[in-house]
Design a protein around this motif. Sequence first.
Motif, mmCIF file in Angstrom:
data_model
loop_
_atom_site.group_PDB
_atom_site.id
_atom_site.type_symbol
_atom_site.label_atom_id
_atom_site.label_comp_id
_atom_site.label_asym_id
_atom_site.label_seq_id
_atom_site.Cartn_x
_atom_site.Cartn_y
_atom_site.Cartn_z
ATOM 1 N N LEU A 38 1.977 14.647 6.474
ATOM 2 C CA LEU A 38 3.244 14.252 7.089
ATOM 3 C C LEU A 38 4.302 13.851 6.063
ATOM 4 C CD1 LEU A 38 1.818 12.110 10.021
ATOM 5 C CD2 LEU A 38 3.026 14.297 10.249
ATOM 6 N N GLY A 39 3.912 13.650 4.806
ATOM 7 C CA GLY A 39 4.874 13.291 3.777
ATOM 8 C C GLY A 39 5.008 11.811 3.485
ATOM 9 N N TYR A 40 4.069 10.999 3.942
ATOM 10 C CA TYR A 40 4.088 9.581 3.578
ATOM 11 C C TYR A 40 3.893 9.448 2.069
ATOM 12 C CZ TYR A 40 3.968 7.945 8.425
ATOM 13 O OH TYR A 40 4.290 7.664 9.728
ATOM 14 N N ARG A 41 4.524 8.429 1.487
ATOM 15 C CA ARG A 41 4.520 8.294 0.030
ATOM 16 C C ARG A 41 3.235 7.667 -0.502
ATOM 17 N NH1 ARG A 41 9.728 6.212 -3.195
ATOM 18 N NH2 ARG A 41 10.309 8.345 -2.616
ATOM 19 N N ARG A 42 2.764 6.612 0.161
ATOM 20 C CA ARG A 42 1.595 5.865 -0.336
ATOM 21 C C ARG A 42 0.618 5.605 0.799
ATOM 22 N NH1 ARG A 42 4.498 3.807 -4.797
ATOM 23 N NH2 ARG A 42 6.679 3.552 -4.180
ATOM 24 N N PHE A 43 -0.609 5.382 0.407
ATOM 25 C CA PHE A 43 -1.647 4.937 1.332
ATOM 26 C C PHE A 43 -2.317 3.744 0.677
ATOM 27 C CE2 PHE A 43 -5.742 4.826 3.407
ATOM 28 C CZ PHE A 43 -5.487 5.247 4.699
ATOM 29 N N TRP A 44 -2.010 2.554 1.193
ATOM 30 C CA TRP A 44 -2.516 1.324 0.586
ATOM 31 C C TRP A 44 -3.582 0.688 1.476
ATOM 32 C CZ3 TRP A 44 1.972 -2.111 -1.766
ATOM 33 C CH2 TRP A 44 2.477 -1.471 -2.901
ATOM 34 N N MET A 45 -4.530 0.030 0.814
ATOM 35 C CA MET A 45 -5.580 -0.702 1.501
ATOM 36 C C MET A 45 -5.562 -2.139 1.005
ATOM 37 S SD MET A 45 -8.530 2.211 1.636
ATOM 38 C CE MET A 45 -8.950 1.862 3.351
ATOM 39 N N ALA A 46 -5.951 -3.067 1.870
ATOM 40 C CA ALA A 46 -5.798 -4.490 1.564
ATOM 41 C C ALA A 46 -7.147 -5.186 1.469
ATOM 42 C CB ALA A 46 -4.942 -5.171 2.631
ATOM 43 N N GLU A 47 -7.227 -6.126 0.548
ATOM 44 C CA GLU A 47 -8.449 -6.914 0.350
ATOM 45 C C GLU A 47 -8.508 -8.074 1.350
ATOM 46 O OE1 GLU A 47 -10.519 -9.871 -2.961
ATOM 47 O OE2 GLU A 47 -8.763 -8.680 -3.533
ATOM 48 N N HIS A 48 -9.515 -8.049 2.185
ATOM 49 C CA HIS A 48 -9.834 -9.160 3.096
ATOM 50 C C HIS A 48 -11.345 -9.354 3.073
ATOM 51 C CE1 HIS A 48 -5.859 -9.684 4.979
ATOM 52 N NE2 HIS A 48 -5.741 -8.371 4.863
ATOM 53 N N HIS A 49 -11.763 -10.581 3.282
ATOM 54 C CA HIS A 49 -13.195 -10.887 3.237
ATOM 55 C C HIS A 49 -13.595 -11.706 4.457
ATOM 56 C CE1 HIS A 49 -13.469 -9.473 -0.928
ATOM 57 N NE2 HIS A 49 -12.309 -10.074 -1.116
ATOM 58 N N GLY A 50 -14.829 -11.508 4.884
ATOM 59 C CA GLY A 50 -15.367 -12.303 5.984
ATOM 60 C C GLY A 50 -14.734 -12.023 7.322
ATOM 61 N N MET A 51 -14.094 -10.856 7.477
ATOM 62 C CA MET A 51 -13.412 -10.503 8.715
ATOM 63 C C MET A 51 -14.231 -9.437 9.449
ATOM 64 S SD MET A 51 -10.529 -12.200 8.890
ATOM 65 C CE MET A 51 -9.232 -12.957 7.911
ATOM 66 N N PRO A 52 -14.727 -9.717 10.640
ATOM 67 C CA PRO A 52 -15.578 -8.737 11.325
ATOM 68 C C PRO A 52 -14.872 -7.439 11.684
ATOM 69 C CG PRO A 52 -15.043 -10.588 12.782
ATOM 70 C CD PRO A 52 -14.597 -10.969 11.413
#
Length: 329
Positions: A38-52
């Motif tokens: 689709l032409g999106y520029r970035r694909f970012w993922m986020a650090e989270h812990h202990g989240m079901p």
Amino acid sequence: MSRRIPFSVLDLAPIREGGDAAESFRHSIDLARHAETLGYRRFWMAEHHGMPGIASAATAVLIGHVAGATQRIRVGAGGIMLPNHSPLVIAEQFGTLDALYPGRIDLGLGRAPGSDQVTARALRRNLASHPDAFPNDVAELMDYFAGQGPVPAVPGAGARVPVWILGSSLFGAQLAAALGLPYAFASHFAPAQMRDAVALYRRLFRPSVHLDKPYVMLGYNVYAADTDEEAHWLASSWQQSVISLRTGQPVRLPAPVEGYVDSLPPGARDLLDHVQACTAIGSADTVAATMQAFIDDTRVDELILACNIYDPAARLRSFGIAAGLMSPA
């Protein structure tokens, strides 16, 4: 005149009710490939812990997985919570990613632990490194990339990984401005100080070897569907998870519920209204009008879109609808 800007994707690798992490990762790959098409520029993922309901704890591992399954889209962290880590380890991890996928890796840095204090202790048992040490940690990490750290970062030294400062308050805005780095504000879940933070960043920005003028990316929630009614129904999964998290009972992403918002007591409704201040829910026309007004009002340089929908196909559809507002690549 309406402004058209690049869009990016923020993926928390949501775990659905009845699903598991393996399923979540398959859906993340599907979304990344879809976003690239689709032409999106970035694909970012986020650090989270202990989240079901969030499977992106091992963020650098997942970034490598997504980058290996795509061809062009930039892949990165939105973000790495630096107080949880040694700057050297992050330099090595992202130096490795840059060596594997040169020119495609971003590194967004946050100073929150991305968890509660119990989880923070489990992550980094010595909590002597206070979040206020964050500016020093950022400087140390950037020294490793520049080949000027106290020890060599191998891989890492010489890596050309753009560093972003993330924030949900004025602190990150001031640091990003002082260092001449791009700034991403978490307005998709903590919008209260967005305007003040962006104004402060733009006012205090100092040009650097990294960036010659301010660059702002804002988090934004989008729930788009064929009709307004369907979009609001799909958004109820995310809304349920927001209320559960803010009341101390995080859950896996629940199935949508008809009339969920109307069922909430006034206090919970007010909380939800605050959280979704930077949100577009509706048909293509509704979402286009809402998003365009936000873009024109904030003069943002880029939007990073979040969308936690229970049905993976509906999530792909939502990002497809939103892409119609994006500037050409």
